[in-house]
Design a protein around this motif. Structure first.
Motif, short mmCIF file in Angstrom:
data_model
loop_
_atom_site.label_atom_id
_atom_site.label_comp_id
_atom_site.label_asym_id
_atom_site.label_seq_id
_atom_site.Cartn_x
_atom_site.Cartn_y
_atom_site.Cartn_z
N UNK A 74 -20.68 -2.00 -27.33
CA UNK A 74 -20.01 -0.98 -26.54
C UNK A 74 -20.95 -0.20 -25.65
N UNK A 75 -20.39 0.47 -24.65
CA UNK A 75 -21.16 1.10 -23.58
C UNK A 75 -20.91 2.60 -23.44
N UNK A 76 -20.32 3.23 -24.48
CA UNK A 76 -20.04 4.67 -24.38
C UNK A 76 -20.81 5.45 -25.44
N UNK A 77 -22.01 5.00 -25.72
CA UNK A 77 -22.93 5.69 -26.61
C UNK A 77 -22.37 5.84 -28.03
N UNK A 78 -22.88 6.83 -28.76
CA UNK A 78 -22.57 6.95 -30.19
C UNK A 78 -21.13 7.34 -30.47
N UNK A 117 -31.24 -1.99 -14.67
CA UNK A 117 -32.23 -3.04 -14.91
C UNK A 117 -31.49 -4.33 -15.29
N UNK A 118 -30.28 -4.45 -14.75
CA UNK A 118 -29.36 -5.43 -15.27
C UNK A 118 -29.41 -6.80 -14.66
N UNK A 119 -28.25 -7.40 -14.52
CA UNK A 119 -28.10 -8.82 -14.25
C UNK A 119 -27.50 -9.04 -12.85
N UNK A 120 -28.04 -10.01 -12.16
CA UNK A 120 -27.48 -10.40 -10.87
C UNK A 120 -26.51 -11.55 -11.09
N UNK A 121 -25.22 -11.27 -10.86
CA UNK A 121 -24.19 -12.28 -11.06
C UNK A 121 -23.46 -12.50 -9.72
N UNK A 122 -22.47 -13.38 -9.73
CA UNK A 122 -21.71 -13.68 -8.52
C UNK A 122 -20.22 -13.63 -8.86
N UNK A 123 -19.47 -12.78 -8.15
CA UNK A 123 -18.04 -12.64 -8.40
C UNK A 123 -17.37 -12.11 -7.14
N UNK A 124 -16.14 -12.55 -6.90
CA UNK A 124 -15.37 -12.14 -5.72
C UNK A 124 -16.14 -12.38 -4.42
N UNK A 125 -16.85 -13.49 -4.37
CA UNK A 125 -17.54 -13.87 -3.14
C UNK A 125 -18.80 -13.12 -2.85
N UNK A 126 -19.33 -12.40 -3.82
CA UNK A 126 -20.52 -11.59 -3.61
C UNK A 126 -21.45 -11.64 -4.80
N UNK A 127 -22.73 -11.49 -4.52
CA UNK A 127 -23.67 -11.24 -5.59
C UNK A 127 -23.55 -9.77 -5.97
N UNK A 128 -23.45 -9.49 -7.27
CA UNK A 128 -23.30 -8.12 -7.74
C UNK A 128 -24.35 -7.83 -8.81
N UNK A 129 -24.62 -6.56 -9.00
CA UNK A 129 -25.49 -6.11 -10.08
C UNK A 129 -24.61 -5.51 -11.17
N UNK A 130 -24.81 -5.95 -12.38
CA UNK A 130 -23.99 -5.45 -13.48
C UNK A 130 -24.82 -5.39 -14.75
N UNK A 131 -24.26 -4.77 -15.76
CA UNK A 131 -24.93 -4.66 -17.04
C UNK A 131 -23.92 -4.36 -18.12
N UNK A 132 -24.38 -3.84 -19.24
CA UNK A 132 -23.52 -3.54 -20.37
C UNK A 132 -23.85 -4.44 -21.55
#
Length: 403
Positions: free
Chosen positions: A216-220, A302-317
């Motif tokens: 999860x991504x909403x801390x404690x 400091x996340x991940x370079x992925x590809x979605x909806x025709x674009x390279x995006x930066x995401x994490x989690x």
């Protein structure tokens, strides 16, 4: 069970949500194909492609592989053209993807996202990270089965059972909900869905499938008024995956909003539904099972370079950590050891300890802690452990639930 205050406030059956954070989602709420845009050089320098991150985590090479990667998908979809662009961009072949509809509509991309998440991003992240991590370890294209269902919490256990019955060696789950939501189903309908979920994981482990679940991504607090953890990560038969912030020279607990309750950062803490586990030797004592077991890079900055909806995006989690490690374990062979938590906890020298940071509820420390678990995998050490013929076997089974 604890009857949390928020139960009485729920108006409808709670739903699973994906655990990811994306930098530029607010640019265009409605997804549409566009020409790829170039990510700013300073952002690229701080983030990772999956092969780069695997190299930093000491990924093994030339493993035999053969494991089928299951991915649980509870909404959204993917476009083959996005995947083709992604794998071409990192110099890898397309994985072999099979869609299995457990319930719901199956692969259904390009639907209007809600205000705070687009499930298509989750699906792209899961596929691209798991498949590329597997390829780095084996030099072979991954075989992936995506198990599609709706976002009802009660849909998760049947999908887990189906993936195990189909012979998946691993299953990556990037979706979940706070324990409070699962308890609500019990109090409202008399369905102990949390116990059903753990029972499905026990059966899956008996069939040789290892399940990796995002913490999860909403801390404690996991978005709740009180400290809590998410299921299925808190289930004893899941490998709970937490998040770090990893730069080229440092790695700490992921927390983008220090001092802000329910900010953006890794989940972690103690279960109120499942007992402390005997195999978690060295874990700080709490009211229940300590979450997480392991950690990996998750900060969107400091996340991940992925590809979605025709674009390279930066995401994490923490959604990125579960498929990353699922891809590695699938490279170990057609069938893994199933229930691996006792093995992981008995081999702490296979992990890089995370000793700095917090999730606004729990502090990192020397040794296991409830915001980074055992730490980050030293991948080649685990490969040596799990790919030898005499790999250690789990020595006991946890008590299934707390009444």
């Amino acid at each position: 069970m604890n009857n949390h205050r928020s139960m009485s406030q729920r108006k409808e059956v709670p739903k699973c949500r994906p655990f990811f954070e994306m930098i530029d989602l607010t640019e265009d709420k409605l997804p549409k194909a566009r020409l790829p845009k170039q990510i700013a050089p300073d952002a690229v320098a701080k983030t990772w492609t999956v092969p780069e991150l695997c190299e930093a985590y000491g990924w093994p090479k030339d493993l035999d592989g053969g494991g089928v990667i299951g991915i649980l998908a509870m909404g959204g979809g993917y476009q083959p053209s996005d995947l083709e662009a992604y794998f071409k961009g990192i110099g890898q072949p397309m994985p072999d993807i099979e869609n299995v509809v457990v319930n719901g509509v199956g692969n259904h991309p390009n639907q209007p996202p809600s205000e705070d998440f687009d499930p298509d991003v989750e699906i792209a992240l899961d596929i691209e990270v798991a498949a590329s991590a597997y390829y780095v370890a084996t030099g072979k294209p991954a075989k992936i089965r995506i198990y599609w269902t709706d976002m009802d919490l009660r849909s998760m256990a049947p999908a887990i059972q189906k993936a195990a019955a189909d012979g998946c060696s691993v299953l990556s789950i990037s979706w979940g909900a706070p324990e409070d939501a699962w308890e609500w189903l019990f109090w409202k309908f008399g369905q102990n869905v949390a116990v059903q979920l753990e029972a499905a994981l026990i059966r899956a482990a008996a069939l040789g499938m290892t399940v990796f679940a995002a913490a999860g991504d909403r801390e404690a607090n996991a978005g709740e008024p009180q400290k809590t953890v998410n299921l299925p990560a808190a289930c004893p038969h899941a490998v709970a995956c937490a998040g770090t912030s990893k730069t080229r020279d440092k790695e700490i607990v992921w927390n983008n909003d220090p001092g802000k309750i329910n900010g953006i950062g890794t989940g972690g803490g103690y279960s109120s539904l499942f007992f402390p586990q005997s195999w978690a030797r060295g874990a700080p004592v709490g009211i229940g099972r300590m979450v997480p077991d392991v950690a990996g890079n998750a900060d969107k900055n400091t996340g991940y370079r992925i590809y979605v909806h025709g674009n390279e995006r930066l995401t994490g989690g923490t959604s990125a950590v579960a498929p990353l490690y699922a891809g590695l374990f699938a490279a170990f062979g057609k069938r893994s050891n199933g229930f691996v938590n006792p093995i992981l906890w008995a081999n702490r020298d296979c992990f890089q300890d995370i000793t700095e940071g917090n999730n606004d509820g729990w502090e990192a420390a020397v040794g296991p802690d409830p915001c980074s678990g055992l730490g980050v995998l030293i991948a080649h050490e685990l490969a040596s452990l799990f790919t030898v013929a005499n790999a250690p076997k789990p020595y006991d089974a946890p008590k299934p639930y707390k009444a």
